[in-house]
Design a protein around this motif. Sequence first.
Motif, mmCIF file in Angstrom:
data_model
loop_
_atom_site.group_PDB
_atom_site.id
_atom_site.type_symbol
_atom_site.label_atom_id
_atom_site.label_comp_id
_atom_site.label_asym_id
_atom_site.label_seq_id
_atom_site.Cartn_x
_atom_site.Cartn_y
_atom_site.Cartn_z
ATOM 1 N N VAL A 103 0.857 -1.185 0.000
ATOM 2 C CA VAL A 103 0.000 0.000 0.000
ATOM 3 C C VAL A 103 0.894 1.236 0.000
ATOM 4 N N ASN A 104 0.869 1.986 -1.061
ATOM 5 C CA ASN A 104 1.760 3.135 -1.205
ATOM 6 C C ASN A 104 1.123 4.363 -0.556
ATOM 7 N N ASP A 105 1.352 4.531 0.742
ATOM 8 C CA ASP A 105 0.731 5.628 1.479
ATOM 9 C C ASP A 105 1.657 6.825 1.647
ATOM 10 N N GLY A 147 5.553 -1.965 2.977
ATOM 11 C CA GLY A 147 4.422 -1.440 3.729
ATOM 12 C C GLY A 147 4.693 -0.119 4.415
ATOM 13 N N TYR A 148 3.916 0.137 5.440
ATOM 14 C CA TYR A 148 4.007 1.381 6.195
ATOM 15 C C TYR A 148 5.304 1.409 6.999
#
Length: 356
Positions: free
Chosen positions: A260-262, A286-287
Motif C-alpha cells: 500500500v503506497n501511502d 508497507g508502512y
Amino acid sequence: IPQGLSTAGDCRCRQAIPVGVCGRLDINSNYGLRRSFLPQGERRYIPLQQPTAQRVMIDTVSAGRTTLFVIGSHTNVALFLMTNPHLKTNIEHIYSMGGGVRSKNPTGCCPPDAANPSCKPRQCGDRGNLFTAYTSNPYAEFNMFADPFAAYQVRHSGIPVTLVPLDVTNSIPVSKEFFDAFEQQQETFEAQYCFRSLELTRDTWFGDQFYTSYFMWDSFLSGVAISIMQHGDSYLGENEFAEMEYLNITAVTSNEPYGVNDGSNPFLYGRAIPKFHLQKAGVHSGYVQTGPQDPFCFVKGGGKGKCQTGRIHQGSNSEAVQVLVAQRARPNQDVHSPMNRQFFNSFLDVSVGLLL
C-alpha cells in the motif's frame, strides 16, 4: 554521536534508544572509569581530526581479508557495503549481534505466585526487547530497530553472516555465581576494568532485576565468533558455547498492509520500480514506522503494538536469505561448577590468562 541520516532518511527509530540519566558523554566514556585507574597512553581525542568510521573500514578492509563483529546499529557497515562494493570480497564473514527470531522475552513478567493480582506483564513473551517502545513494537531488538534497512543490507550483502540473536542471549543471563567468581579474579587491569564496568551496571540496573534481565550480549557474540574461527570457520558453525542452526531470515523494514503506497515508504513512494529491487508487495513495501510513539502502531484497548519495523523474520520466500543463527547457550560441561554455562568458564579463564 547522533547522526542526522541513516540508510533510510532521518534516524526516526533511534528515538527509542534512551540517552541515560547522565547523558551520552558520561555513558560513552563509561563515567570516567577508564581514566580513574587504567594506565594512560599518549593518544588523545582531537575533535574533527579523528578518522571517520568509513575511513577506518576502507583502510582496514582494503588491507586484506577481514572479519567484522557488528554489535550495534548496522548503519556504518551497510553504508560501507553500499558505497564500496568492490571491497566486499575482502570481507570473509560478518558476525552480527541482535534481533530475535523465535525468542520470548523473559523480562517484564509477573511472578507466578504474585501477591498483587493487579500485576500486568510488560515485555513478557515479546519477540523483541524495546523496553522504551514495546507498546508500539514488541517484535524488534534495539540493534536492528536503530536502522532496519541497514540490517537488511548487511544480511542480503552476499557475505556469510552469523547471527547471535536474543534467542541465545536470553539463555545466558549474568548469574550471581559468575559475578562473584569474576570479583575474585582481579589480577589484571583488563579484568578490573571489565568487572568494575559490570559492577557499575549492576548497581544502576532496574531494581533487583539485574541477575534475571542483564544478559551476555556482545561478549557472548565475541566468544561464539572466536570459537567458530578457532574451529576453522566450519560451515556448521561448530563452537564451544552455542548450538547453531541455519535459518532463512530477513530484516523487516516496514509494516502491514504490504504493497500500500501511502507515502511513508521512501523505497516505493513515487517510484515505478522499488529502490534496491525490493518486491512491491513484500515485507519491505508497507508502512514505515515514524518513531516509538507512532499512533499507527498502537492497538485500541492498550494491547501489544502491531508494528514490526526491525523484526528479524523467518521465512522461505525469495526475500529471505540463509544465515547461521545461534539458538541456545551450551550448559557447563563441568557438572561440579557453580556456573551453569560453558561460556562463563572461558570468560574467566581469559581474564586470568591476560596476566600470562
